[in-house]
Design a protein around this motif. Structure first.
Motif, PDB file in Angstrom:
ATOM      1  N   ILE A 104      76.589 -35.351  61.010  1.00  0.00           N
ATOM      2  CA  ILE A 104      76.032 -36.593  60.450  1.00  0.00           C
ATOM      3  C   ILE A 104      77.135 -37.390  59.740  1.00  0.00           C
ATOM      4  O   ILE A 104      77.284 -38.599  59.938  1.00  0.00           O
ATOM      5  N   LYS A 105      77.930 -36.685  58.927  1.00  0.00           N
ATOM      6  CA  LYS A 105      79.005 -37.358  58.188  1.00  0.00           C
ATOM      7  C   LYS A 105      80.022 -37.986  59.132  1.00  0.00           C
ATOM      8  O   LYS A 105      80.465 -39.114  58.919  1.00  0.00           O
ATOM      9  N   THR A 106      80.392 -37.239  60.178  1.00  0.00           N
ATOM     10  CA  THR A 106      81.354 -37.753  61.152  1.00  0.00           C
ATOM     11  C   THR A 106      80.816 -39.007  61.828  1.00  0.00           C
ATOM     12  O   THR A 106      81.512 -40.023  61.945  1.00  0.00           O
ATOM     13  N   ILE A 107      79.555 -38.945  62.269  1.00  0.00           N
ATOM     14  CA  ILE A 107      78.956 -40.088  62.974  1.00  0.00           C
ATOM     15  C   ILE A 107      78.884 -41.314  62.068  1.00  0.00           C
ATOM     16  O   ILE A 107      79.217 -42.424  62.481  1.00  0.00           O
ATOM     17  N   LEU A 108      78.500 -41.105  60.806  1.00  0.00           N
ATOM     18  CA  LEU A 108      78.415 -42.247  59.885  1.00  0.00           C
ATOM     19  C   LEU A 108      79.791 -42.859  59.650  1.00  0.00           C
ATOM     20  O   LEU A 108      79.942 -44.080  59.618  1.00  0.00           O
ATOM     21  N   SER A 109      80.805 -42.007  59.505  1.00  0.00           N
ATOM     22  CA  SER A 109      82.115 -42.576  59.220  1.00  0.00           C
ATOM     23  C   SER A 109      82.703 -43.231  60.471  1.00  0.00           C
ATOM     24  O   SER A 109      83.323 -44.290  60.388  1.00  0.00           O
ATOM     25  N   GLU A 110      82.464 -42.647  61.630  1.00  0.00           N
ATOM     26  CA  GLU A 110      82.995 -43.246  62.861  1.00  0.00           C
ATOM     27  C   GLU A 110      82.303 -44.558  63.250  1.00  0.00           C
ATOM     28  O   GLU A 110      82.933 -45.462  63.791  1.00  0.00           O
ATOM     29  N   THR A 111      81.002 -44.640  62.997  1.00  0.00           N
ATOM     30  CA  THR A 111      80.287 -45.869  63.364  1.00  0.00           C
ATOM     31  C   THR A 111      80.358 -46.906  62.242  1.00  0.00           C
ATOM     32  O   THR A 111      80.143 -48.094  62.475  1.00  0.00           O
ATOM     33  N   GLY A 112      80.629 -46.430  61.014  1.00  0.00           N
ATOM     34  CA  GLY A 112      80.694 -47.335  59.872  1.00  0.00           C
ATOM     35  C   GLY A 112      79.336 -47.700  59.305  1.00  0.00           C
ATOM     36  O   GLY A 112      79.218 -48.626  58.500  1.00  0.00           O
ATOM     37  N   LEU A 113      78.284 -46.985  59.729  1.00  0.00           N
ATOM     38  CA  LEU A 113      76.951 -47.295  59.198  1.00  0.00           C
ATOM     39  C   LEU A 113      76.817 -46.738  57.777  1.00  0.00           C
ATOM     40  O   LEU A 113      77.181 -45.593  57.507  1.00  0.00           O
ATOM     41  N   ASP A 114      76.294 -47.571  56.877  1.00  0.00           N
ATOM     42  CA  ASP A 114      76.049 -47.144  55.501  1.00  0.00           C
ATOM     43  C   ASP A 114      74.988 -46.030  55.522  1.00  0.00           C
ATOM     44  O   ASP A 114      73.916 -46.220  56.093  1.00  0.00           O
ATOM     45  N   PRO A 115      75.286 -44.870  54.897  1.00  0.00           N
ATOM     46  CA  PRO A 115      74.317 -43.756  54.888  1.00  0.00           C
ATOM     47  C   PRO A 115      72.926 -44.188  54.403  1.00  0.00           C
ATOM     48  O   PRO A 115      71.917 -43.639  54.846  1.00  0.00           O
TER      49      PRO A 115
ATOM     50  N   ALA B 193      66.740 -24.561  55.459  1.00  0.00           N
ATOM     51  CA  ALA B 193      66.313 -25.958  55.602  1.00  0.00           C
ATOM     52  C   ALA B 193      66.516 -26.705  54.291  1.00  0.00           C
ATOM     53  O   ALA B 193      66.997 -27.839  54.280  1.00  0.00           O
ATOM     54  N   LEU B 194      66.163 -26.060  53.189  1.00  0.00           N
ATOM     55  CA  LEU B 194      66.301 -26.691  51.878  1.00  0.00           C
ATOM     56  C   LEU B 194      67.763 -27.024  51.578  1.00  0.00           C
ATOM     57  O   LEU B 194      68.079 -28.134  51.134  1.00  0.00           O
ATOM     58  N   ALA B 195      68.648 -26.078  51.867  1.00  0.00           N
ATOM     59  CA  ALA B 195      70.073 -26.295  51.601  1.00  0.00           C
ATOM     60  C   ALA B 195      70.604 -27.458  52.437  1.00  0.00           C
ATOM     61  O   ALA B 195      71.278 -28.363  51.917  1.00  0.00           O
ATOM     62  N   THR B 196      70.292 -27.459  53.724  1.00  0.00           N
ATOM     63  CA  THR B 196      70.776 -28.511  54.620  1.00  0.00           C
ATOM     64  C   THR B 196      70.219 -29.874  54.230  1.00  0.00           C
ATOM     65  O   THR B 196      70.962 -30.858  54.102  1.00  0.00           O
ATOM     66  N   LEU B 197      68.900 -29.932  54.018  1.00  0.00           N
ATOM     67  CA  LEU B 197      68.276 -31.218  53.712  1.00  0.00           C
ATOM     68  C   LEU B 197      68.741 -31.756  52.360  1.00  0.00           C
ATOM     69  O   LEU B 197      68.918 -32.958  52.192  1.00  0.00           O
ATOM     70  N   SER B 198      68.960 -30.872  51.395  1.00  0.00           N
ATOM     71  CA  SER B 198      69.443 -31.324  50.086  1.00  0.00           C
ATOM     72  C   SER B 198      70.832 -31.945  50.210  1.00  0.00           C
ATOM     73  O   SER B 198      71.116 -32.983  49.608  1.00  0.00           O
ATOM     74  N   ALA B 199      71.686 -31.299  51.001  1.00  0.00           N
ATOM     75  CA  ALA B 199      73.040 -31.820  51.181  1.00  0.00           C
ATOM     76  C   ALA B 199      73.000 -33.180  51.883  1.00  0.00           C
ATOM     77  O   ALA B 199      73.733 -34.100  51.517  1.00  0.00           O
ATOM     78  N   ILE B 200      72.137 -33.312  52.876  1.00  0.00           N
ATOM     79  CA  ILE B 200      71.993 -34.586  53.599  1.00  0.00           C
ATOM     80  C   ILE B 200      71.502 -35.671  52.644  1.00  0.00           C
ATOM     81  O   ILE B 200      71.994 -36.795  52.613  1.00  0.00           O
ATOM     82  N   SER B 201      70.515 -35.308  51.848  1.00  0.00           N
ATOM     83  CA  SER B 201      69.924 -36.227  50.886  1.00  0.00           C
ATOM     84  C   SER B 201      70.953 -36.659  49.826  1.00  0.00           C
ATOM     85  O   SER B 201      71.034 -37.837  49.473  1.00  0.00           O
ATOM     86  N   ASP B 202      71.754 -35.710  49.347  1.00  0.00           N
ATOM     87  CA  ASP B 202      72.790 -36.014  48.360  1.00  0.00           C
ATOM     88  C   ASP B 202      73.814 -37.001  48.922  1.00  0.00           C
ATOM     89  O   ASP B 202      74.444 -37.749  48.188  1.00  0.00           O
ATOM     90  N   PHE B 203      73.963 -36.976  50.229  1.00  0.00           N
ATOM     91  CA  PHE B 203      74.921 -37.860  50.887  1.00  0.00           C
ATOM     92  C   PHE B 203      74.382 -39.292  50.995  1.00  0.00           C
ATOM     93  O   PHE B 203      75.082 -40.209  51.403  1.00  0.00           O
TER      94      PHE B 203
END
Ligand code: C2E
Ligand code: MG
Ligand code: MG
Ligand code: MG
Length: 279
Positions: free
Chosen positions: A129-140, A159-169
């Motif tokens: 997700i982080k790579t795609i956002l930085s490569e496309t330039g889309l604001d998270p 699931a909780l760990a992954t989703l929390s990290a995504i959410s924090d981003f």
């Protein structure tokens, strides 16, 4: 006679079985090639502000244009992709495509992408997700990921760990098809959920079914009280639109506003609306 019939039916059953197995194998082979052959495409269904009717964003919906079979709906091939280990590759492609196309839309519009439970279990998800956002330039902040309750079932910790990290981003999480699955209310406060999407089956039985109406109102109030946004899915009529809007839903989605369309079609509708507004 009974014996002969039994043998006949048994043989018939076996041949039907092997026919299904054969069909599935062919579809499997085709699906493995679909991505590389450019047969997959993403369409977008607009989401509108319940009060103003303005487009707030769009949901990305995957399409497979099979060279012989024509359009195959996602419900017919995503389960297969999950089974044969293709969903991570396909899901990553959808995410990249959606983020890329959303960069062409007005900045106030977000894009929502569906995630398979299998993707949430993949430890590479956050990085990708982080790579795609930085490569496309889309604001998270313009990206939202839609998950279903099935994804949270039984694999709570991961699931909780992954989703929390995504959410924090800064990426938002929506709980899709709410009201149909296990609807364990504990999910709503255990997981970083920003939005509830009320399943379209409830909206579609309005106005005939008064229980559905009550359920839509209750879910909307629950969401609002928990500080979440609420989307009503599957709005097909003006009556349903008015009902969901009066119930307090934030955003609405459904054929009443638009079917899923290509990004180019979406942008041309936006331009027409803008020009009409300026005139
Ligand atoms: P969903 O995420 O709940 O998406 C909404 C579905 O409802 C879409 O079907 C949409 O076309 C349909 N829909 C929207 N408005 C209306 C309406 O007013 N009336 C009716 N009858 N239907 C409406 P679609 O595109 O066939 O997708 C079906 C499901 O496939 C999605 O349900 C989602 O669970 C899954 N899916 C689609 N794209 C992806 C993807 O990229 N990844 C994953 N993992 N799943 C996907
Ligand atoms: Mg969805
Ligand atoms: Mg849904
Ligand atoms: Mg669904």
């Amino acid at each position: 006679a009974a014996k002969a019939e039994g043998r006949c039916c048994f043989r018939f059953y076996v041949s039907e079985m092997s026919q299904n197995v054969q069909l599935r194998r062919t579809l499997e082979t085709d699906l493995r090639r679909a991505l590389g052959r450019g047969e997959l495409a993403v369409q977008y269904q607009p989401q509108v502000d319940a009060k103003t009717g303005a487009y707030t964003g769009a949901e990305a919906l995957l399409r497979w244009y099979h060279p012989e079979k024509g359009l195959i709906p996602p419900t017919d091939f995503i389960p297969l992709a999950e089974e044969i280990g293709l969903i991570n590759a396909i899901g990553t492609w959808v995410l990249r495509q959606a983020c890329l196309e959303a960069t062409n839309w007005p900045r106030h519009m977000g894009v929502a992408v569906n995630l398979s439970p299998v993707q949430i279990m993949d430890r590479r998800l956050l990085r990708s997700i982080k790579t795609i956002l930085s490569e496309t330039g889309l604001d998270p902040k313009r990206l939202e990921l839609e998950i279903t309750e099935t994804a949270l079932l039984g694999n709570d910790e991961q699931a909780l760990a992954t989703l929390s990290a995504i959410s924090d981003f800064g990426v938002a999480i929506a709980l899709d098809d709410f009201g149909t699955g296990y609807s364990s209310l504990s999910y709503l406060h255990r997981f970083p959920i920003d939005r509830i999407k009320i399943d379209r089956s409830f909206l579609q039985s309005i106005p005939e079914d008064s229980d559905s109406a009550t359920i839509v109102q209750a879910i909307t109030r629950l969401g609002a009280n928990l500080g979440m946004k609420v989307t009503a899915e599957g709005i097909e009529t003006e009556v349903q639109q008015r009902f969901a809007s009066n119930a307090g839903c934030d955003t609405l989605q459904g054929y009443f506003f638009s079917r899923p369309v290509t990004s180019a079609q979406l942008m041309s509708v936006l331009e027409t609306t803008l020009r009409a507004g300026a005139a």
